[in-house]
Design a protein around this motif. Structure first.
Motif, PDB file in Angstrom:
ATOM      1  N   ALA A 181      46.619 -29.550 -44.989  1.00  0.00           N
ATOM      2  CA  ALA A 181      46.073 -30.801 -44.448  1.00  0.00           C
ATOM      3  C   ALA A 181      45.755 -31.772 -45.584  1.00  0.00           C
ATOM      4  O   ALA A 181      45.276 -31.359 -46.645  1.00  0.00           O
ATOM      5  N   SER A 182      46.011 -33.031 -45.338  1.00  0.00           N
ATOM      6  CA  SER A 182      45.627 -34.060 -46.320  1.00  0.00           C
ATOM      7  C   SER A 182      44.147 -34.395 -46.175  1.00  0.00           C
ATOM      8  O   SER A 182      43.509 -34.873 -47.120  1.00  0.00           O
ATOM      9  N   ASP A 183      43.592 -34.146 -44.978  1.00  0.00           N
ATOM     10  CA  ASP A 183      42.183 -34.456 -44.699  1.00  0.00           C
ATOM     11  C   ASP A 183      41.464 -33.145 -44.380  1.00  0.00           C
ATOM     12  O   ASP A 183      41.607 -32.586 -43.294  1.00  0.00           O
ATOM     13  N   MET A 184      40.667 -32.663 -45.350  1.00  0.00           N
ATOM     14  CA  MET A 184      40.013 -31.351 -45.198  1.00  0.00           C
ATOM     15  C   MET A 184      38.539 -31.539 -44.827  1.00  0.00           C
ATOM     16  O   MET A 184      37.645 -31.359 -45.644  1.00  0.00           O
ATOM     17  N   ARG A 185      38.296 -31.883 -43.573  1.00  0.00           N
ATOM     18  CA  ARG A 185      36.912 -32.008 -43.120  1.00  0.00           C
ATOM     19  C   ARG A 185      36.461 -30.657 -42.574  1.00  0.00           C
ATOM     20  O   ARG A 185      37.235 -29.939 -41.919  1.00  0.00           O
ATOM     21  N   VAL A 186      35.209 -30.321 -42.829  1.00  0.00           N
ATOM     22  CA  VAL A 186      34.701 -28.977 -42.544  1.00  0.00           C
ATOM     23  C   VAL A 186      34.871 -28.602 -41.082  1.00  0.00           C
ATOM     24  O   VAL A 186      35.330 -27.487 -40.750  1.00  0.00           O
ATOM     25  N   GLU A 187      34.533 -29.543 -40.203  1.00  0.00           N
ATOM     26  CA  GLU A 187      34.592 -29.217 -38.779  1.00  0.00           C
ATOM     27  C   GLU A 187      36.025 -28.911 -38.336  1.00  0.00           C
ATOM     28  O   GLU A 187      36.262 -28.046 -37.483  1.00  0.00           O
ATOM     29  N   ARG A 188      37.012 -29.599 -38.945  1.00  0.00           N
ATOM     30  CA  ARG A 188      38.404 -29.355 -38.598  1.00  0.00           C
ATOM     31  C   ARG A 188      38.864 -27.995 -39.140  1.00  0.00           C
ATOM     32  O   ARG A 188      39.574 -27.244 -38.453  1.00  0.00           O
ATOM     33  N   VAL A 189      38.443 -27.655 -40.345  1.00  0.00           N
ATOM     34  CA  VAL A 189      38.811 -26.368 -40.936  1.00  0.00           C
ATOM     35  C   VAL A 189      38.270 -25.217 -40.070  1.00  0.00           C
ATOM     36  O   VAL A 189      38.974 -24.244 -39.794  1.00  0.00           O
ATOM     37  N   MET A 190      37.023 -25.337 -39.638  1.00  0.00           N
ATOM     38  CA  MET A 190      36.423 -24.292 -38.808  1.00  0.00           C
ATOM     39  C   MET A 190      37.179 -24.148 -37.494  1.00  0.00           C
ATOM     40  O   MET A 190      37.417 -23.017 -37.004  1.00  0.00           O
ATOM     41  N   GLU A 191      37.575 -25.262 -36.936  1.00  0.00           N
ATOM     42  CA  GLU A 191      38.309 -25.243 -35.675  1.00  0.00           C
ATOM     43  C   GLU A 191      39.648 -24.524 -35.845  1.00  0.00           C
ATOM     44  O   GLU A 191      40.053 -23.714 -34.986  1.00  0.00           O
ATOM     45  N   LEU A 192      40.343 -24.787 -36.969  1.00  0.00           N
ATOM     46  CA  LEU A 192      41.644 -24.157 -37.212  1.00  0.00           C
ATOM     47  C   LEU A 192      41.493 -22.668 -37.525  1.00  0.00           C
ATOM     48  O   LEU A 192      42.298 -21.829 -37.066  1.00  0.00           O
ATOM     49  N   MET A 193      40.471 -22.310 -38.273  1.00  0.00           N
ATOM     50  CA  MET A 193      40.270 -20.915 -38.636  1.00  0.00           C
ATOM     51  C   MET A 193      39.966 -20.068 -37.400  1.00  0.00           C
ATOM     52  O   MET A 193      40.305 -18.879 -37.339  1.00  0.00           O
ATOM     53  N   GLN A 194      39.349 -20.677 -36.407  1.00  0.00           N
ATOM     54  CA  GLN A 194      39.047 -19.938 -35.166  1.00  0.00           C
ATOM     55  C   GLN A 194      40.309 -19.560 -34.403  1.00  0.00           C
ATOM     56  O   GLN A 194      40.290 -18.677 -33.534  1.00  0.00           O
ATOM     57  N   LEU A 195      41.431 -20.240 -34.752  1.00  0.00           N
ATOM     58  CA  LEU A 195      42.708 -19.929 -34.101  1.00  0.00           C
ATOM     59  C   LEU A 195      43.437 -18.804 -34.810  1.00  0.00           C
ATOM     60  O   LEU A 195      44.577 -18.478 -34.450  1.00  0.00           O
ATOM     61  N   GLY A 196      42.793 -18.224 -35.843  1.00  0.00           N
ATOM     62  CA  GLY A 196      43.305 -17.010 -36.463  1.00  0.00           C
ATOM     63  C   GLY A 196      44.292 -17.217 -37.589  1.00  0.00           C
ATOM     64  O   GLY A 196      44.963 -16.256 -38.003  1.00  0.00           O
ATOM     65  N   VAL A 197      44.440 -18.425 -38.105  1.00  0.00           N
ATOM     66  CA  VAL A 197      45.405 -18.649 -39.185  1.00  0.00           C
ATOM     67  C   VAL A 197      44.943 -17.962 -40.461  1.00  0.00           C
ATOM     68  O   VAL A 197      43.751 -17.665 -40.644  1.00  0.00           O
ATOM     69  N   ARG A 198      45.899 -17.736 -41.344  1.00  0.00           N
ATOM     70  CA  ARG A 198      45.588 -17.058 -42.610  1.00  0.00           C
ATOM     71  C   ARG A 198      44.679 -17.901 -43.500  1.00  0.00           C
ATOM     72  O   ARG A 198      43.744 -17.390 -44.104  1.00  0.00           O
ATOM     73  N   ASP A 199      44.970 -19.218 -43.559  1.00  0.00           N
ATOM     74  CA  ASP A 199      44.132 -20.091 -44.392  1.00  0.00           C
ATOM     75  C   ASP A 199      44.405 -21.556 -44.033  1.00  0.00           C
ATOM     76  O   ASP A 199      45.443 -21.887 -43.440  1.00  0.00           O
ATOM     77  N   VAL A 200      43.472 -22.404 -44.377  1.00  0.00           N
ATOM     78  CA  VAL A 200      43.636 -23.860 -44.249  1.00  0.00           C
ATOM     79  C   VAL A 200      43.400 -24.433 -45.638  1.00  0.00           C
ATOM     80  O   VAL A 200      42.313 -24.291 -46.215  1.00  0.00           O
ATOM     81  N   LEU A 201      44.430 -25.089 -46.192  1.00  0.00           N
ATOM     82  CA  LEU A 201      44.375 -25.563 -47.577  1.00  0.00           C
ATOM     83  C   LEU A 201      44.776 -27.039 -47.682  1.00  0.00           C
ATOM     84  O   LEU A 201      45.443 -27.582 -46.789  1.00  0.00           O
ATOM     85  N   LEU A 202      44.358 -27.637 -48.792  1.00  0.00           N
ATOM     86  CA  LEU A 202      44.781 -29.018 -49.045  1.00  0.00           C
ATOM     87  C   LEU A 202      46.282 -29.075 -49.254  1.00  0.00           C
ATOM     88  O   LEU A 202      46.873 -28.206 -49.901  1.00  0.00           O
ATOM     89  N   LYS A 203      46.884 -30.091 -48.698  1.00  0.00           N
ATOM     90  CA  LYS A 203      48.331 -30.244 -48.796  1.00  0.00           C
ATOM     91  C   LYS A 203      48.720 -30.468 -50.259  1.00  0.00           C
ATOM     92  O   LYS A 203      48.178 -31.338 -50.936  1.00  0.00           O
ATOM     93  N   PRO A 204      49.665 -29.651 -50.777  1.00  0.00           N
ATOM     94  CA  PRO A 204      50.060 -29.788 -52.184  1.00  0.00           C
ATOM     95  C   PRO A 204      51.090 -30.917 -52.357  1.00  0.00           C
ATOM     96  O   PRO A 204      51.994 -31.068 -51.546  1.00  0.00           O
ATOM     97  N   TYR A 205      50.943 -31.682 -53.470  1.00  0.00           N
ATOM     98  CA  TYR A 205      51.865 -32.790 -53.708  1.00  0.00           C
ATOM     99  C   TYR A 205      52.613 -32.659 -55.038  1.00  0.00           C
ATOM    100  O   TYR A 205      53.321 -33.572 -55.439  1.00  0.00           O
ATOM    101  N   THR A 206      52.437 -31.510 -55.707  1.00  0.00           N
ATOM    102  CA  THR A 206      53.207 -31.229 -56.924  1.00  0.00           C
ATOM    103  C   THR A 206      53.780 -29.819 -56.796  1.00  0.00           C
ATOM    104  O   THR A 206      53.235 -28.969 -56.068  1.00  0.00           O
TER     105      THR A 206
END
Length: 708
Positions: A674-699
């Motif tokens: 994600a380009s926008d890593m807001r805490v509430e959004r990360v928690m919402e995604l993690m509840q869906l069981g994904v391995r991780d939520v990370l900042l989108k890499p640009y290099t």
């Protein structure tokens, strides 16, 4: 020689007349008076028809008539009568040879000048005027009698001429001494005036008062017709009038009078050359500016205002008299200008110091207010968060009250909606205030990808917004979460501006700045323009033109975010209607680190066909991996080693994709970027069981850390 007069008697008479002439002229010190009285005394004492005095010019080429007897002399003086030294005339011969010349019969004399103003001359004697062995001129004495002179007369008359030469030389020396004394007195007066100006202006610390008082003090101290002070503008190209004497000065100030540095004006030349300029006759001066406000100016001096080695401006002083200034005046008047320059610089420094102090006080005040406000808003916001949840529960309960009074239920719904709107506004203000203040983590960034994610997340219709993105756009340096906030604030402002407009359009342009130091993002809208007087106010916190439902915090927060990354933001009206906000984000000028990417992996990339997905796919494939991209995630995930999914999808519902991956047992190998890593959004995604939520890499190096 008259009959009955012996040679001895004639000599005695000549010597006595010569002595009388010497006695009378030796007491006269004024050069002009001396010469005029000399010709009269000579004619009266010697009973001559005519007498004239010639003096050599500075080049020593011409003998110029300086005094002549009677009407004939006046006529020749008016004509500027002169005779060539050593030329075909009695005077020319006498000055050229340095000895007396006699013409007993001028009609027969080969070197006699036939003068139409002296038709009755029959004989003439020309006597050189010699001082210290140097010929300074000659004296002509003329008679209406033939053979009026003889060789013996030369001794007596030359003695008189020698006395006259000494008297002329003494008068010259006297005049020179008098001029020196006059110059000394003038210089003393100028220095005294300079001291007075320096004393008066150095006590004035307000710049505007200083300049206005300076022109008055200068004119009064020096008795000048006009004085004006020019200061060089920030570009260094123009000298701008900041103070001028009287009505002329007021008119020029009202007209915004300025002169080009190095242009055709005294001021422009003085500033460019760092030295004073004098125009003794402005009508003949090639670089003088013909000023219609100052028609009586006849001479002018322009003096540069120099502080250390920098010219900060120039002062003009003007007189109604021709040749009112001399080179000797420059020293005295430049001393005054130097004093004024120091005073101006001191006033400027004081003004800058006062501005800096005021800014410091304002900053500290704002910091204190902001700190207290943020604490209060944070507390209120935390208390407001449960309100929305409670409202939702109450609204659900109302739906079950089917037997209740319908009007009462509807009224309660309206009340709950108002409570919910108020709670949302409080939370919004909290986010606007606290969000931008969070610690930044700047990194190389694809600005176009962050903006596109923000647009999709805000669900802005594709028919409303259009993009123009320059090819080969450089990376920028920013905290992408904060940058996303900034874009969101500006886009929300644009959406509100076009609401209700006949044509609803938002344009986005992304390109390098002209100097390549920034990535420029320009967001325009087709809404109404902002009144010019309001343009500077839109950055103030809580300022809004959209009513009480809007917090007025978005653009203020946006300004704070851009300042934190040393970027810039500005607003302007678009010709024909609408507003344009330009954000300048610092370009990344560092070295892209080398990347150690894994090889031989099968990777599913769930993302739209955009700049980031193309970068990721190309980079991973170049390292020897197999990459499959899907915009909707409608792919069997079993065969893939790793699934990279963009948090923001334009063609699919991200939550639905993640749920489908979960049902397929692929959540453990799914990473959301994600380009926008807001805490509430990360928690919402993690509840869906994904391995991780990370900042989108640009290099490539940042991408390698994620897929390793």
């Amino acid at each position: 020689m008259k009959k009955g007069v012996t040679l001895a008697e004639r000599r005695a008479a000549l010597l006595q007349a010569g002595a009388e002439v010497s006695r009378k002229v030796s007491s006269i010190l004024d050069p002009e008076q001396l010469l005029n009285e000399t010709v009269d005394v000579i004619c009266d004492e010697f009973n001559f028809y005519y007498s004239g005095v010639f003096l050599l010019d500075e080049a020593g080429e011409w003998a110029v008539l300086r005094a002549g007897r009677g009407e004939a002399g006046a006529a020749m003086l008016a004509e500027g009568h002169r005779l060539k030294v050593d030329g075909p005339s009695m005077i020319g011969a006498a000055t050229g040879r340095g000895k007396a010349i006699i013409a007993l019969d001028v009609g027969e004399e080969p070197v006699h000048f036939k003068n139409p103003h002296l038709p009755n001359t029959r004989s003439e004697m020309a006597l050189p005027l010699v001082v210290g062995g140097k010929v300074i001129g000659a004296l002509t004495v003329q008679s209406i009698e033939e053979a009026a002179f003889n060789g013996d007369d030369i001794t007596a008359l030359q003695a008189m001429a020698d006395q006259l030469a000494i008297a002329i030389d003494n008068s010259r020396l006297y005049a020179e001494v008098y001029d020196l004394l006059d110059q000394l007195a003038r210089r003393t007066k100028l220095l005294q005036a300079a001291a007075q100006v320096g004393r008066d202006v150095t006590s004035i610390l307000d710049l505007e008062s200083l300049l206005n008082n300076a022109v008055d003090i200068i004119c009064e101290a020096y008795d000048f017709y006009y004085a004006g002070v020019f200061l060089v503008d920030e570009t260094g190209k123009w000298a701008v009038l900041h103070a001028g004497r009287g009505k002329a000065g007021a008119a020029m100030l009202a007209a915004g009078h300025k002169l080009k540095v190095g242009g055709h004006s005294m001021i422009g030349t003085a500033v460019e050359q760092h030295k004073a300029r004098i125009a003794l006759d402005v009508g003949e001066e090639p670089v003088h500016f013909k000023n219609p406000h100052l028609p009586d100016t006849r001479s002018e001096m322009a003096l540069p205002l120099i502080v250390r080695d920098d010219v900060i401006g120039a002062v003009t002083v003007q007189s109604i008299e021709e040749a009112a200034f001399s080179d000797y005046d420059i020293t005295s008047l430049q001393a005054m200008a130097d004093q004024l320059a120091v005073a101006i610089n001191n006033a400027r420094l004081l003004k800058e110091l006062e501005a800096a102090h005021a800014e410091l006080v304002r900053t500290k005040t704002f910091e204190a207010i902001a700190s207290a406000t943020i604490e209060a808003i944070h507390w209120i916001g935390n208390k407001a968060l449960p309100i929305s949840a409670s409202v939702n529960l109450l609204q659900n309960d109302l739906e079950r009250l089917s037997e209740a009074d319908a009007d009462l239920v509807e009224s309660m719904r309206e009340d709950l909606a108002m409570i919910n709107d108020s709670a949302r506004l409080i939370v919004s203000v909290q986010e606007h205030l606290i969000g931008p203040a969070r610690e930044e983590k700047p990194r190389p960034t694809m600005v176009d990808d962050v903006l596109k994610d923000t647009v999709v997340a805000m669900d802005i219709p594709v028919e409303v917004i259009s993009y123009t993105v320059a090819p080969d756009l450089p990376l920028a340096v920013a905290d992408t979460t904060q940058l996303s906030r900034a874009f969101g604030y500006v886009l929300q402002n644009a959406l509100e501006a076009i609401e209700g407009a006949d044509e609803q359009r938002i344009t986005v342009e992304i390109a390098p700045s002209e100097d390549n130091r920034f990535v420029a993002v320009r967001i325009g809208d087709s809404g109404p323009s902002i009144p010019e007087r309001e343009l500077d106010k839109i950055w103030a916190a809580f300022y809004t033109t959209k009513g009480a439902r809007h917090a007025g915090m978005g653009l203020s927060a946006c300004l704070q975010i851009l300042k934190q990354i040393e970027g810039q933001i500005s607003v302007s009206n678009i010709p024909g209607g609408g507003t344009m906000i330009e954000m300048l984000i610092p370009a990344f000028d560092g070295i892209i680190p080398a990347a150690s990417l894994p090889r031989g992996k099968f990777i599913l990339l769930v993302d739209d066909d955009d700049s980031w997905s193309r970068f990721a796919a190309v980079t991973l494939r170049a390292a020897g991996n197999t990459v499959t991209r899907s915009a909707t995630g409608q792919v069997d995930p079993v065969t893939f080693d790793l699934i990279l999914m963009d948090d923001v999808l334009e063609q699919a519902d991200g939550q639905a994709v993640l749920k489908r991956l979960s049902r397929a047992g692929a959540s453990s190998k799914t990473i959301v970027v994600a380009s926008d890593m807001r805490v509430e959004r990360v928690m919402e995604l993690m509840q869906l069981g994904v391995r991780d939520v990370l900042l989108k890499p640009y290099t490539p190096a940042a991408l390698a850390k994620i897929v390793a």
